[in-house]
Scaffold this motif. Structure first.
Motif, short mmCIF file in Angstrom:
data_model
loop_
_atom_site.label_atom_id
_atom_site.label_comp_id
_atom_site.label_asym_id
_atom_site.label_seq_id
_atom_site.Cartn_x
_atom_site.Cartn_y
_atom_site.Cartn_z
N THR A 38 4.69 -9.02 -10.53
CA THR A 38 4.90 -8.90 -9.08
C THR A 38 5.92 -7.80 -8.79
O THR A 38 5.72 -6.98 -7.89
N ALA A 39 6.99 -7.77 -9.57
CA ALA A 39 8.01 -6.73 -9.36
C ALA A 39 7.43 -5.34 -9.63
O ALA A 39 7.68 -4.40 -8.88
N ALA A 40 6.62 -5.24 -10.68
CA ALA A 40 6.01 -3.94 -11.00
C ALA A 40 5.04 -3.53 -9.89
O ALA A 40 4.99 -2.36 -9.50
N ALA A 41 4.28 -4.49 -9.38
CA ALA A 41 3.34 -4.19 -8.29
C ALA A 41 4.08 -3.77 -7.03
O ALA A 41 3.68 -2.83 -6.34
N GLN A 42 5.19 -4.45 -6.74
CA GLN A 42 5.99 -4.09 -5.56
C GLN A 42 6.60 -2.70 -5.74
O GLN A 42 6.63 -1.91 -4.80
N ASP A 43 7.07 -2.41 -6.94
CA ASP A 43 7.64 -1.09 -7.21
C ASP A 43 6.59 0.00 -7.06
O ASP A 43 6.83 1.04 -6.44
N ALA A 44 5.40 -0.25 -7.61
CA ALA A 44 4.31 0.73 -7.50
C ALA A 44 3.90 0.91 -6.04
O ALA A 44 3.65 2.04 -5.58
N ALA A 45 3.83 -0.19 -5.30
CA ALA A 45 3.47 -0.10 -3.88
C ALA A 45 4.53 0.67 -3.10
O ALA A 45 4.22 1.48 -2.24
N GLY A 46 5.80 0.43 -3.44
CA GLY A 46 6.89 1.16 -2.77
C GLY A 46 6.81 2.65 -3.05
O GLY A 46 7.00 3.47 -2.16
N THR A 48 4.11 4.31 -3.84
CA THR A 48 2.93 4.83 -3.14
C THR A 48 3.24 5.07 -1.68
O THR A 48 2.86 6.10 -1.11
N VAL A 49 3.94 4.15 -1.06
CA VAL A 49 4.31 4.30 0.35
C VAL A 49 5.23 5.51 0.51
O VAL A 49 5.05 6.32 1.43
N ASP A 50 6.19 5.66 -0.40
CA ASP A 50 7.10 6.81 -0.32
C ASP A 50 6.35 8.12 -0.50
O ASP A 50 6.60 9.09 0.21
N GLN A 51 5.42 8.15 -1.46
CA GLN A 51 4.65 9.37 -1.69
C GLN A 51 3.77 9.69 -0.48
O GLN A 51 3.66 10.85 -0.08
N THR A 52 3.18 8.66 0.10
CA THR A 52 2.33 8.87 1.27
C THR A 52 3.17 9.38 2.44
O THR A 52 2.75 10.31 3.14
N ALA A 53 4.34 8.81 2.64
CA ALA A 53 5.21 9.26 3.73
C ALA A 53 5.66 10.70 3.50
O ALA A 53 5.67 11.51 4.44
N ALA A 54 6.00 11.03 2.26
CA ALA A 54 6.43 12.40 1.96
C ALA A 54 5.29 13.38 2.18
O ALA A 54 5.49 14.47 2.75
N MET A 55 4.09 13.02 1.76
CA MET A 55 2.94 13.90 1.91
C MET A 55 2.60 14.06 3.40
O MET A 55 2.29 15.17 3.84
N THR A 56 2.67 12.98 4.14
CA THR A 56 2.39 13.05 5.58
C THR A 56 3.40 13.95 6.27
O THR A 56 3.04 14.77 7.12
N SER A 57 4.66 13.82 5.90
CA SER A 57 5.70 14.67 6.48
C SER A 57 5.46 16.13 6.14
O SER A 57 5.60 17.02 6.99
#
Length: 116
Positions: A38-46, A48-57
């Motif tokens: 669960t921790a690894a999945a949350q870390d990976a999801a976090g 992914t969200v950061d990468q998506t936000a950076a790419m969108t910016s």
């Protein structure tokens, strides 16, 4: 009777000590592993969200820059067209006034030649 009670006590003690110990160990291990997953999945999801936000910016910044560049080019083209139009109008006006002056001068010269 003592032997029977003693045997029953040994069997009961052995089953109480061994079965739940293994069951608890497996359950605890499963909980730890599930928690780690669960921790690894949350870390990976976090991430992914950061990468998506950076790419969108990044894309938004690039779009703004491209829009500004296009607006600047459009403004420069419009300024150039306006300048060319003004220049052509000025040139035509000068040309017309020169032609009119030349015609007037020619009339004056023609009058001076015939009259004088």
């Amino acid at each position: 009777m003592r032997k029977t009670m003693l045997a029953a006590l040994i069997v009961t003690a052995a089953s109480v000590l061994t079965v739940p110990a293994f069951a608890q160990s497996a359950a605890a291990s499963a909980k730890v592993e599930a928690g780690a997953n669960t921790a690894a999945a949350q870390d990976a999801a976090g991430k992914t969200v950061d990468q998506t936000a950076a790419m969108t910016s990044k894309v938004a910044d690039k779009t703004v820059a491209t829009t500004e560049k296009t607006a600047d080019k459009t403004a420069a083209t419009a300024d150039k067209a306006t300048s060319s139009t003004e220049h052509a109008a000025h040139k035509a006006g000068k040309h017309a006034s020169h032609k009119a002056k030349a015609a007037t001068d020619a009339k004056v010269e023609a009058g001076a030649q015939t009259g004088g």
